[in-house]
Each structure stands twice: as C-alpha cells, then as structure tokens.
Design an enzyme around this catalytic site. Structure first.
Site, PDB file in Angstrom:
ATOM      1  CE1 TYR A 165      27.023  97.355 -26.558  1.00 32.07           C
ATOM      2  CE2 TYR A 165      27.869  99.500 -25.863  1.00 32.07           C
ATOM      3  CZ  TYR A 165      27.113  98.366 -25.617  1.00 32.07           C
ATOM      4  OH  TYR A 165      26.446  98.245 -24.420  1.00 32.07           O
TER       5      TYR A 165
ATOM      6  CB  SER B 199      22.991 102.637 -38.266  1.00 35.72           C
ATOM      7  OG  SER B 199      22.069 103.038 -37.275  1.00 35.72           O
TER       8      SER B 199
ATOM      9  CE  LYS C 154      20.426 104.221 -33.063  1.00 38.14           C
ATOM     10  NZ  LYS C 154      21.781 103.714 -33.400  1.00 38.14           N
ATOM     11  CB  THR C 155      22.520 110.768 -33.249  1.00 39.38           C
ATOM     12  OG1 THR C 155      22.328 109.733 -32.282  1.00 39.38           O
ATOM     13  CG2 THR C 155      22.514 112.111 -32.542  1.00 39.38           C
TER      14      THR C 155
ATOM     15  CB  CYS D 187      27.417  91.759 -41.984  1.00 37.77           C
ATOM     16  SG  CYS D 187      28.633  90.450 -41.824  1.00 37.77           S
TER      17      CYS D 187
ATOM     18  CB  THR E 269      19.800  94.982 -21.001  1.00 36.71           C
ATOM     19  OG1 THR E 269      19.390  93.650 -20.793  1.00 36.71           O
ATOM     20  CG2 THR E 269      19.188  95.517 -22.283  1.00 36.71           C
TER      21      THR E 269
ATOM     22  CD  GLU F 202      21.629 107.161 -27.214  1.00 35.06           C
ATOM     23  OE1 GLU F 202      21.298 105.966 -27.228  1.00 35.06           O
ATOM     24  OE2 GLU F 202      22.669 107.572 -27.748  1.00 35.06           O
ATOM     25  CB  ALA F 203      13.826 106.257 -28.223  1.00 35.37           C
TER      26      ALA F 203
ATOM     27  CB  CYS G 292      30.212  94.455 -41.402  1.00 32.13           C
ATOM     28  SG  CYS G 292      31.026  93.164 -40.438  1.00 32.13           S
TER      29      CYS G 292
END
Ligand SMILES: Nc1ncnc2c1ncn2[C@@H]1O[C@H](COP(=O)(O)OP(=O)(O)O)[C@@H](O)[C@H]1O
Ligand SMILES: Cc1cn([C@H]2C[C@H](O)[C@@H](COP(=O)(O)O)O2)c(=O)[nH]c1=O
Ligand SMILES: [Zn+2]
Length: 285
Positions: free
Chosen positions: A242, A83, A85-86, A246, A233, A158-159, A214
């Site tokens: 991955y 999305s 983030k990085t 949507c 996890t 990668e928090a 998506c």
C-alpha cells in the site's frame, strides 16, 4: 412539522425566556442518577401526605435501584494508512494512563504483521495489547469483574476488522461508562467504507480524520492505493502493498492499476481456457 420536545417559541421580541419543557427538566434530573452515596433520607422531599413508614419504603426502593454508570465517551480516529492513527491512539492511551486511568488496548488478531501482543506504529513504537478475533470476547478474556470495576479507557486499533465494533462501543460508552478510543481505516483501497468504523460517527463524541503525505508528490494524502493485483477487501500488508496518495494520484494510479488488473485477469482467463482445452484434447492416459 410539530416538535415534540422543545419548549414552544416565545412571542417575537418577547423578553421572557422560554420555560424548560417537562421533557428537558426530566432529562436534566436523570443525567446524574442517584447513587447510594449521593442518596440520603434527608434529601427526600418531605411530602406531608407520606407517613414515616411510607417514606422509609420510598427510601428502600430508591436505594435498591441499580446504579447507572457515569456516561462514557467515544473518540474515533480515521485516515489512510501511514497517517498516524496508531500513533495518535498510543499518545491518547499513554496520556490517559498518566492521568491515573486504567487502560487496555485491543487489536484485531488478523493483523499479525509486527507482533501479536502489541500494537506497533509504522515508526516502531509499541504498546501491549489484546489481539482478539472479535470484541465480544474481550470482557471474558479481561475478566468480567476487572472489566466492570477496574477499567476506564479502552483503545481499539485496526477497528475496520471488527464486525461487532458498533455494539461493543455503544454498550461500553452508553451503559458501562468507558472511554473508547477507536483507530481504523474509514475507507478501503477502493475508497469504499471499511467495516463498521463509519457507523460509529453518529454515536461518537469526536471524529478526527488524519492525513499522510502522498508518496508521489508529497502533498496531503487522504487515500490508500493498493499497488498489487489482489482484489479482496481484506489484505494484510504494509508499504510493500500500500501507499498513501493525494486525490489526483489516487485517481491516476487507480486508473493504471485497474487497467493492469484487467489485463492480468484477461491473461489468466486465457491461460485457464488454454489449460482446459489442452486437458480435454490430451488422451486419458
Ligand atoms: N509510505 C510510508 N511507509 C512507511 N512508513 C510511513 C510511510 N508514510 C509515513 N510513514 C510513517 O508512519 C508513521 C505513522 O504510523 P502509524 O501511526 O502506524 O500510522 P497508521 O496507523 O495510520 O497506519 C508516520 O509518522 C511516518 O513516519
Ligand atoms: C487499504 C486497505 C488496508 N488493509 C489492511 C492493510 C493493513 O494490514 C491494515 C491497515 O493498517 P494501518 O494501521 O492503517 O496501517 O488494513 C486492507 O485489508 N484492505 C484495504 O483495502
Ligand atoms: Zn500526489
């Protein structure tokens, strides 16, 4: 319920503004604490009851108080995989650096997909970073003195993989005056909260949830679907494991995947039982 800190309400239609409570006046006074440069004897209120000796004492006491660092900030960027983030973290870090701030970026050493010493976006952009097992080791590795005096902005990628995320960010922003920019997954492949990223929300200044596209229909994707059978996890991986999806493709895809995982589980259970039976039936030589 009685409120303890706000001024009491003025009478209806009264034109009088409420006087700030003792609490809010005290709070305002403490927001910008005295520092050595801001402090001088001349600014001490002259109290006729204080002798010049006791005024000197007061001055010495105030000047020897520990300095409080200016307040820092916490900015949280979450969203599914792919999305941005990085990318967002990188942009903010570069812009802070361009404005003269000293920056450092940390990522979890669990994620060694692309390069151990850099954060790397899915588009291949890079920035040097500290790859660490936990955040508490950062100050020592960076140098306590350099951390305290030379560092303004800390980026964390990668928090979700850092168990000590909350304590580190709170201390850095509240007590040490750092700006912390945190990027991580809010949810795992089952859409459960991931690590302690969401715990930061109450202590954050801003929270941004990004979206991807998506992979099935091209609509806005807010979730990450795991395409493989693994159930743990934490499972490091990229587009081979991955995909961003949507809501409707998460629900249908997850349904199919759960059925497939259950089938695989049942079949490996059957194989294990057959193997066990074969071992116990076979002669001991
Ligand atoms: N399914 C996908 N597979 C690989 N790359 C993708 C995919 N979807 C988007 N991307 C690319 O990944 C970029 C975002 O990368 P990045 O900032 O590393 O995301 P995040 O940190 O949220 O995983 C997007 O700008 C896009 O070009
Ligand atoms: C959904 C999900 C992801 N992970 C892992 C997979 C990747 O290594 C990182 C996320 O990286 P990105 O920068 O957001 O692309 O997290 C995981 O371990 N478990 C999950 O459920
Ligand atoms: Zn879709």
């Amino acid at each position: 319920m009685r409120t303890l800190i706000s001024p009491s309400l003025p009478p209806l239609f009264s034109l009088h503004l409420p006087r700030p409570s003792l609490f809010s006046r005290a709070l305002r006074a403490s927001r910008y604490p005295l520092t050595a440069s801001a402090f001088s004897l001349n600014r001490l209120p002259t109290n006729p009851h204080h002798s010049s000796a006791s005024r000197r004492e007061l001055q010495t006491e105030a000047a020897s108080k520990p300095f409080s660092a200016p307040p820092g900030e916490i900015h949280v960027v979450v969203g599914p995989m792919f999305s941005g983030k990085t990318t967002t973290l990188l942009r903010r870090i570069l812009s802070e650096r361009e404005s003269g701030k000293k920056v450092a970026v940390i990522k979890s050493d669990k994620d060694d997909r692309y390069c151990a010493e850099s954060i790397v976006t899915h588009d291949g952009e890079k920035f040097p970073c500290w790859a660490l097992p936990d955040l508490s080791s950062f100050k020592e590795r960076f140098g306590f003195d350099a951390y305290r005096n030379q560092l303004d902005v800390i980026g964390i990628d990668e928090a979700q993989f850092f168990g000590d995320l909350y304590e580190f960010c709170r201390e850095a922003a509240d007590k040490e005056g750092k700006t912390v920019i945190v990027a991580g997954l809010d949810g795992d492949y089952l859409r459960r909260r991931f690590g302690s990223v969401l715990d930061l929300v109450p202590i954050a200044d801003t929270v941004t949830k990004l979206a991807s596209r998506c992979e099935v229909c091209g609509n806005r994707a807010s979730f990450t679907l795991r395409k493989t059978e693994e159930r743990e996890t934490e499972l490091i991986g990229g587009a081979e494991v991955y995909m961003p999806v949507c809501r409707s493709h998460y629900v249908s895809g997850q349904g199919v995947l759960e059925t497939a995982r259950a089938v695989l589980d049942a079949s490996s259970q059957r194989n294990a039982t057959r193997d066990l039976e074969a071992t116990s039936l076979s002669p001991p030589f």
